[in-house]
Design a protein around this motif. Structure first.
Motif, PDB file in Angstrom:
ATOM      1  N   GLN A   9       0.806  -1.145   0.057  1.00 13.78           N
ATOM      2  CA  GLN A   9      -0.070  -0.089   0.055  1.00 13.78           C
ATOM      3  C   GLN A   9       0.877   1.310  -0.238  1.00 13.78           C
ATOM      4  N   ARG A  10       1.877   1.243   0.680  1.00  9.65           N
ATOM      5  CA  ARG A  10       2.867   2.502   0.796  1.00  9.65           C
ATOM      6  C   ARG A  10       3.488   2.765  -0.476  1.00  9.65           C
ATOM      7  N   ILE A  11       3.853   1.650  -1.348  1.00  8.97           N
ATOM      8  CA  ILE A  11       4.235   1.606  -2.830  1.00  8.97           C
ATOM      9  C   ILE A  11       3.162   2.223  -3.554  1.00  8.97           C
ATOM     10  N   ILE A  32       9.370   6.575  -8.406  1.00 14.86           N
ATOM     11  CA  ILE A  32       8.583   6.101  -7.405  1.00 14.86           C
ATOM     12  C   ILE A  32       9.260   5.676  -6.013  1.00 14.86           C
ATOM     13  N   GLY A  33      10.324   5.025  -6.223  1.00 13.02           N
ATOM     14  CA  GLY A  33      11.297   4.701  -5.012  1.00 13.02           C
ATOM     15  C   GLY A  33      11.612   6.134  -4.492  1.00 13.02           C
ATOM     16  N   LEU A  42      13.326  -2.069  -4.046  1.00 10.97           N
ATOM     17  CA  LEU A  42      12.432  -2.935  -3.125  1.00 10.97           C
ATOM     18  C   LEU A  42      11.216  -3.075  -3.720  1.00 10.97           C
ATOM     19  N   ILE A  43      10.677  -2.024  -4.498  1.00 13.61           N
ATOM     20  CA  ILE A  43       9.535  -2.131  -5.515  1.00 13.61           C
ATOM     21  C   ILE A  43       9.247  -3.432  -6.178  1.00 13.61           C
ATOM     22  N   TYR A  44      10.438  -4.116  -6.857  1.00 14.59           N
ATOM     23  CA  TYR A  44      10.396  -5.142  -7.460  1.00 14.59           C
ATOM     24  C   TYR A  44      10.212  -6.489  -6.873  1.00 14.59           C
ATOM     25  N   HIS A  45      10.361  -6.560  -5.292  1.00 14.42           N
ATOM     26  CA  HIS A  45      10.047  -7.582  -4.333  1.00 14.42           C
ATOM     27  C   HIS A  45       8.246  -7.614  -4.511  1.00 14.42           C
ATOM     28  N   MET A 100      -3.378   7.589  -1.813  1.00 11.35           N
ATOM     29  CA  MET A 100      -2.217   8.323  -1.800  1.00 11.35           C
ATOM     30  C   MET A 100      -2.059   9.098  -0.283  1.00 11.35           C
ATOM     31  N   ALA A 101      -1.413   8.560   0.616  1.00  8.29           N
ATOM     32  CA  ALA A 101      -1.217   9.240   1.991  1.00  8.29           C
ATOM     33  C   ALA A 101      -0.478  10.491   1.664  1.00  8.29           C
ATOM     34  N   GLY A 102      -1.007  11.732   2.372  1.00  3.67           N
ATOM     35  CA  GLY A 102      -0.452  12.942   2.108  1.00  3.67           C
ATOM     36  C   GLY A 102      -0.651  13.385   0.527  1.00  3.67           C
TER      37      GLY A 102
END
Length: 206
Positions: A9-11, A32-33, A42-45, A100-102
């Motif tokens: 979700q953060r991503i 995005i990173g 990290l996103i690719y995990h 989209m937090a914030g």
């Protein structure tokens, strides 16, 4: 891919903010990173590609706005339909924050940009086109169900629910597109006026 919903979700939140800022064509996993404050690797995990991430984000987006309405009973179908159209045209901040937090800009502008960017990309990408078709079918089905409920409760005249839903959804989509791609500041208000005219036309009280 790993299964950590909070990180996913953060991503998605970071991807939404970056998409609104850069647009689809200029958006990269690196962007995005940076928005996420993490190494892009990290996103690719969690996601296979930028497109995999954005398609996943679109699933969450439509879940928030459809929000189980396909199974709901409507005490006042006309009011429910007006509220449903209203939340698409004027999404509340808490709805945007689920994606989209914030938020970097007001929720209405951000979600409009999301719509235009991803629907525009669907022009060339069959996978995105399948997803946008599915999203529109869900929105149309919800509107048609509200109209059928209004007919059953004698709020609306006997009209074709699917055709009327197509008409309303077309206006909503065009209003969002015009609001986002032109200087027509009255586009959303005009859309609401046109939808109101449709509902007044099919209302039993007319």
């Amino acid at each position: 891919m790993s299964g950590h919903p909070e990180t996913e979700q953060r991503i998605r939140e970071a991807a939404f903010r970056a998409l609104v800022e850069y647009g689809y064509a200029d958006l990269s996993i690196k962007d995005i990173g940076e928005e996420l404050g993490q190494n892009p690797s990290l996103i690719y995990h969690y996601f296979d590609s930028k497109d995999d991430l954005l398609l996943s984000m679109l699933d969450v987006f439509v879940d928030i706005f459809v929000d189980g309405q396909a199974e709901r009973e409507f005490d006042d179908p006309e009011a429910a339909l007006r509220a449903f159209v209203g939340q698409i045209l004027h999404p509340e901040p808490e709805q945007g924050e689920q994606i989209m937090a914030g938020p970097p800009v007001v929720t209405e502008t951000a979600t409009s940009r999301l719509f235009v960017e991803l629907w525009g990309h669907a022009t060339w990408d069959s996978e995105f086109r399948e997803k946008t078709t599915s999203v529109e079918e869900r929105l149309r089905a919800t509107i048609a169900r509200q109209i059928r409920a209004g007919i059953e409760r004698d709020q609306f005249r006997q009209v074709d629910p699917e055709l009327t839903a197509d008409h309303i959804l077309f206006l909503v989509k065009q209003g969002i597109h015009t609001h986002t791609t032109t200087n027509r500041d009255d586009a959303i208000d005009r859309t609401e006026t046109l939808v109101d005219e449709i509902l007044e036309d099919i209302s039993r009280e007319t």
